[in-house]
Design a protein around this motif. Sequence first.
Motif, PDB file in Angstrom:
ATOM      1  N   GLN A 171       0.831  -1.211   0.000  1.00  0.00           N
ATOM      2  CA  GLN A 171       0.000   0.000   0.000  1.00  0.00           C
ATOM      3  C   GLN A 171       0.862   1.256   0.000  1.00  0.00           C
ATOM      4  O   GLN A 171       0.527   2.242  -0.643  1.00  0.00           O
ATOM      5  CB  GLN A 171      -0.948  -0.002   1.212  1.00  0.00           C
ATOM      6  CG  GLN A 171      -2.214  -0.796   0.910  1.00  0.00           C
ATOM      7  CD  GLN A 171      -3.032  -1.125   2.149  1.00  0.00           C
ATOM      8  OE1 GLN A 171      -2.503  -1.197   3.247  1.00  0.00           O
ATOM      9  NE2 GLN A 171      -4.315  -1.357   1.958  1.00  0.00           N
ATOM     10  N   ASP A 209      -4.978  -1.202  -6.163  1.00  0.00           N
ATOM     11  CA  ASP A 209      -6.188  -1.945  -6.546  1.00  0.00           C
ATOM     12  C   ASP A 209      -5.977  -2.800  -7.784  1.00  0.00           C
ATOM     13  O   ASP A 209      -6.797  -3.652  -8.092  1.00  0.00           O
ATOM     14  CB  ASP A 209      -7.348  -0.969  -6.839  1.00  0.00           C
ATOM     15  CG  ASP A 209      -7.799  -0.281  -5.562  1.00  0.00           C
ATOM     16  OD1 ASP A 209      -7.473  -0.802  -4.479  1.00  0.00           O
ATOM     17  OD2 ASP A 209      -8.456   0.763  -5.669  1.00  0.00           O
ATOM     18  N   GLU A 224     -10.754  -8.880   5.059  1.00  0.00           N
ATOM     19  CA  GLU A 224     -10.669  -7.701   4.201  1.00  0.00           C
ATOM     20  C   GLU A 224     -10.809  -8.121   2.741  1.00  0.00           C
ATOM     21  O   GLU A 224      -9.818  -8.275   2.026  1.00  0.00           O
ATOM     22  CB  GLU A 224      -9.333  -6.974   4.429  1.00  0.00           C
ATOM     23  CG  GLU A 224      -9.173  -6.533   5.869  1.00  0.00           C
ATOM     24  CD  GLU A 224      -7.870  -5.799   6.138  1.00  0.00           C
ATOM     25  OE1 GLU A 224      -7.352  -5.131   5.223  1.00  0.00           O
ATOM     26  OE2 GLU A 224      -7.375  -5.906   7.260  1.00  0.00           O
ATOM     27  N   GLN A 228     -11.448  -6.734   0.161  1.00  0.00           N
ATOM     28  CA  GLN A 228     -10.882  -5.836  -0.867  1.00  0.00           C
ATOM     29  C   GLN A 228      -9.468  -6.236  -1.276  1.00  0.00           C
ATOM     30  O   GLN A 228      -8.917  -5.693  -2.221  1.00  0.00           O
ATOM     31  CB  GLN A 228     -10.927  -4.365  -0.399  1.00  0.00           C
ATOM     32  CG  GLN A 228      -9.952  -3.979   0.692  1.00  0.00           C
ATOM     33  CD  GLN A 228     -10.502  -4.214   2.107  1.00  0.00           C
ATOM     34  OE1 GLN A 228     -11.443  -4.965   2.305  1.00  0.00           O
ATOM     35  NE2 GLN A 228      -9.891  -3.558   3.087  1.00  0.00           N
ATOM     36  N   HIS A 288      -8.080  -9.497  -4.789  1.00  0.00           N
ATOM     37  CA  HIS A 288      -7.496  -9.457  -6.142  1.00  0.00           C
ATOM     38  C   HIS A 288      -6.024  -9.827  -6.149  1.00  0.00           C
ATOM     39  O   HIS A 288      -5.411  -9.957  -7.200  1.00  0.00           O
ATOM     40  CB  HIS A 288      -7.692  -8.055  -6.751  1.00  0.00           C
ATOM     41  CG  HIS A 288      -7.103  -6.941  -5.918  1.00  0.00           C
ATOM     42  ND1 HIS A 288      -5.854  -6.433  -6.142  1.00  0.00           N
ATOM     43  CD2 HIS A 288      -7.593  -6.270  -4.847  1.00  0.00           C
ATOM     44  CE1 HIS A 288      -5.600  -5.467  -5.252  1.00  0.00           C
ATOM     45  NE2 HIS A 288      -6.647  -5.365  -4.452  1.00  0.00           N
TER      46      HIS A 288
END
Length: 113
Positions: A15, A23, A54, A56, A59
Motif C-alpha cells: 500500500q 487496486d 478484508e 478488498q 485481487h
Amino acid sequence: MHEVPIVRDIVNTLQEQHPDKFDRITKVQVQAGLLCNVQPILIQNAFEALIRDEPQLAHIDLEVVLLPIIAYCESCEQQFEVIRHKFVCGCGTPSRKIVQGEELRISKVEFLT
Ligand SMILES: [Zn+2]
C-alpha cells in the motif's frame, strides 16, 4: 503463528509503495530465506484469513519462494550452500558469514494492465 504479522506487513508495504496502483495488483511474489523459518503454506493460509476479513484484498495472488541459505567461506573465498543447518564449507572450514537466507522481501509485483 508469526505469519499473520508478516502478511499484514507485506500488505502495508504494498500500500505504501503503490498507493495509486494498489487496486490493480494481481500477483505478488515474496522471497523468504530459509533462516526466516516461514512456511509458504502458512503464509498462504494467513493471507487467505486476512482476505476473509478484508475482501478488498482478494485481487492479490500471493506466492512465496523459499531461498536457500548461502554462506561465505573465508579460506576458499567462495560461497557455499548451507544444507540442514550445517554451516561448514566443502573444504571443512566452518563459517557463519551468511550471504543469503535471512531476507524476507517482496521480489515481484504484477499489475492489471
Ligand atoms: Zn571453504
